[in-house]
Design a protein around this motif. Structure first.
Motif, mmCIF file in Angstrom:
data_model
loop_
_atom_site.group_PDB
_atom_site.id
_atom_site.type_symbol
_atom_site.label_atom_id
_atom_site.label_comp_id
_atom_site.label_asym_id
_atom_site.label_seq_id
_atom_site.Cartn_x
_atom_site.Cartn_y
_atom_site.Cartn_z
ATOM 1 N N SER A 31 -2.671 -9.139 -7.511
ATOM 2 C CA SER A 31 -1.258 -8.762 -7.383
ATOM 3 C C SER A 31 -1.030 -7.257 -7.325
ATOM 4 C CB SER A 31 -0.448 -9.360 -8.529
ATOM 5 O OG SER A 31 -0.946 -8.878 -9.768
ATOM 6 N N ILE A 32 -1.972 -6.455 -7.810
ATOM 7 C CA ILE A 32 -1.761 -4.999 -7.798
ATOM 8 C C ILE A 32 -2.687 -4.283 -6.818
ATOM 9 C CG2 ILE A 32 -0.899 -4.975 -10.172
ATOM 10 C CD1 ILE A 32 -3.637 -3.806 -11.014
ATOM 11 N N GLN A 33 -3.486 -5.038 -6.048
ATOM 12 C CA GLN A 33 -4.428 -4.426 -5.116
ATOM 13 C C GLN A 33 -3.761 -3.997 -3.820
ATOM 14 O OE1 GLN A 33 -7.816 -6.885 -4.183
ATOM 15 N NE2 GLN A 33 -8.129 -7.443 -6.328
ATOM 16 N N ALA A 34 -4.185 -2.862 -3.303
ATOM 17 C CA ALA A 34 -3.847 -2.415 -1.948
ATOM 18 C C ALA A 34 -5.161 -1.995 -1.318
ATOM 19 C CB ALA A 34 -2.867 -1.254 -1.982
ATOM 20 N N ALA A 56 -2.263 7.997 -2.576
ATOM 21 C CA ALA A 56 -0.969 7.355 -2.841
ATOM 22 C C ALA A 56 -0.836 7.079 -4.333
ATOM 23 C CB ALA A 56 -0.851 6.063 -2.045
ATOM 24 N N ARG A 57 0.252 7.558 -4.910
ATOM 25 C CA ARG A 57 0.462 7.401 -6.354
ATOM 26 C C ARG A 57 1.386 6.243 -6.703
ATOM 27 N NH1 ARG A 57 -2.865 10.466 -9.562
ATOM 28 N NH2 ARG A 57 -3.303 12.410 -8.528
ATOM 29 N N PHE A 95 -11.176 1.127 0.948
ATOM 30 C CA PHE A 95 -10.521 1.883 -0.114
ATOM 31 C C PHE A 95 -9.559 0.979 -0.865
ATOM 32 C CE2 PHE A 95 -12.063 4.807 3.013
ATOM 33 C CZ PHE A 95 -12.714 5.741 2.231
ATOM 34 N N LEU A 96 -9.571 1.096 -2.178
ATOM 35 C CA LEU A 96 -8.780 0.257 -3.064
ATOM 36 C C LEU A 96 -7.835 1.127 -3.878
ATOM 37 C CD1 LEU A 96 -8.161 -2.382 -4.705
ATOM 38 C CD2 LEU A 96 -10.141 -1.801 -6.120
ATOM 39 N N GLY A 97 -6.548 0.845 -3.741
ATOM 40 C CA GLY A 97 -5.548 1.491 -4.585
ATOM 41 C C GLY A 97 -4.881 0.416 -5.423
ATOM 42 N N TYR A 98 -4.546 0.754 -6.650
ATOM 43 C CA TYR A 98 -3.858 -0.216 -7.511
ATOM 44 C C TYR A 98 -3.102 0.517 -8.588
ATOM 45 C CZ TYR A 98 -7.916 0.421 -10.572
ATOM 46 O OH TYR A 98 -8.895 0.944 -11.355
ATOM 47 N N GLU A 99 -2.122 -0.167 -9.151
ATOM 48 C CA GLU A 99 -1.315 0.428 -10.218
ATOM 49 C C GLU A 99 -2.149 0.509 -11.483
ATOM 50 O OE1 GLU A 99 2.666 -0.509 -10.705
ATOM 51 O OE2 GLU A 99 2.926 -1.276 -8.692
#
Length: 159
Positions: free
Chosen positions: A42-45, A55-56, A86-90
């Motif tokens: 649910s928090i993965q980009a 990206a913050r 690349f993995l961004g997450y909260e």
């Protein structure tokens, strides 16, 4: 044939193995990331664009939509063995990334001082200095001074 995908996040570089890459979708990749790396789906980009790591906020991460379709096949997006995703997450920086466990055995891994070595050798009554030979050359009176300082008797080249 299984393939390995490198996942780069702000936490570093990690690896995920896809067992069936021909039929793997983005949803499958996200599930593997959740199972193997502990980041909830649910928090993965995900993106192939490294700027995702800059990206913050969630709004900034939404702009990276190249891997947003969960039904898209990973192979269609050009992801193959050794590719970097690349993995961004909260909450980045709050996840614990476990490294290898180190369990020193014996004396290895323990810092010892000269005092520790002298105590250890004196306890074993095996402290010795080579007066002549072995690469160390001491004057005889220096050897005797060392022996007196350690409370040992000099017998030949050893104490």
């Amino acid at each position: 044939m299984a393939i390995m995908i490198r996942i780069r996040s702000r936490d570093g570089l990690e690896r995920v193995t896809i067992e069936n890459p021909n039929n793997a979708t983005i949803a499958d990749l996200k599930a593997l990331i959740e199972n193997q790396l502990g980041v909830p789906i649910s928090i993965q980009a995900l993106s192939k664009d490294q700027n995702l790591l800059l990206a913050r906020t969630l709004d900034e991460r939404i702009r990276f939509s190249d891997m947003a379709n969960p039904q898209a096949l990973v192979s269609w997006l050009g992801v193959s063995h050794g590719s970097v995703v690349f993995l961004g997450y909260e909450g980045e920086g709050e996840r614990f990334v476990a490294g290898p466990e180190v369990a020193p055995a014996g004396s290895f891994g323990r810092k010892m001082t000269v005092d520790d070595l002298i105590k250890r050798d004196c306890a074993n009554e095996s402290l010795s200095f080579a007066a002549k030979g072995g690469g160390f050359r001491y004057e005889e009176d220096l050897v005797e001074a060392i022996a007196v300082g350690l409370g040992k008797l000099k017998i030949g080249a050893k104490f």
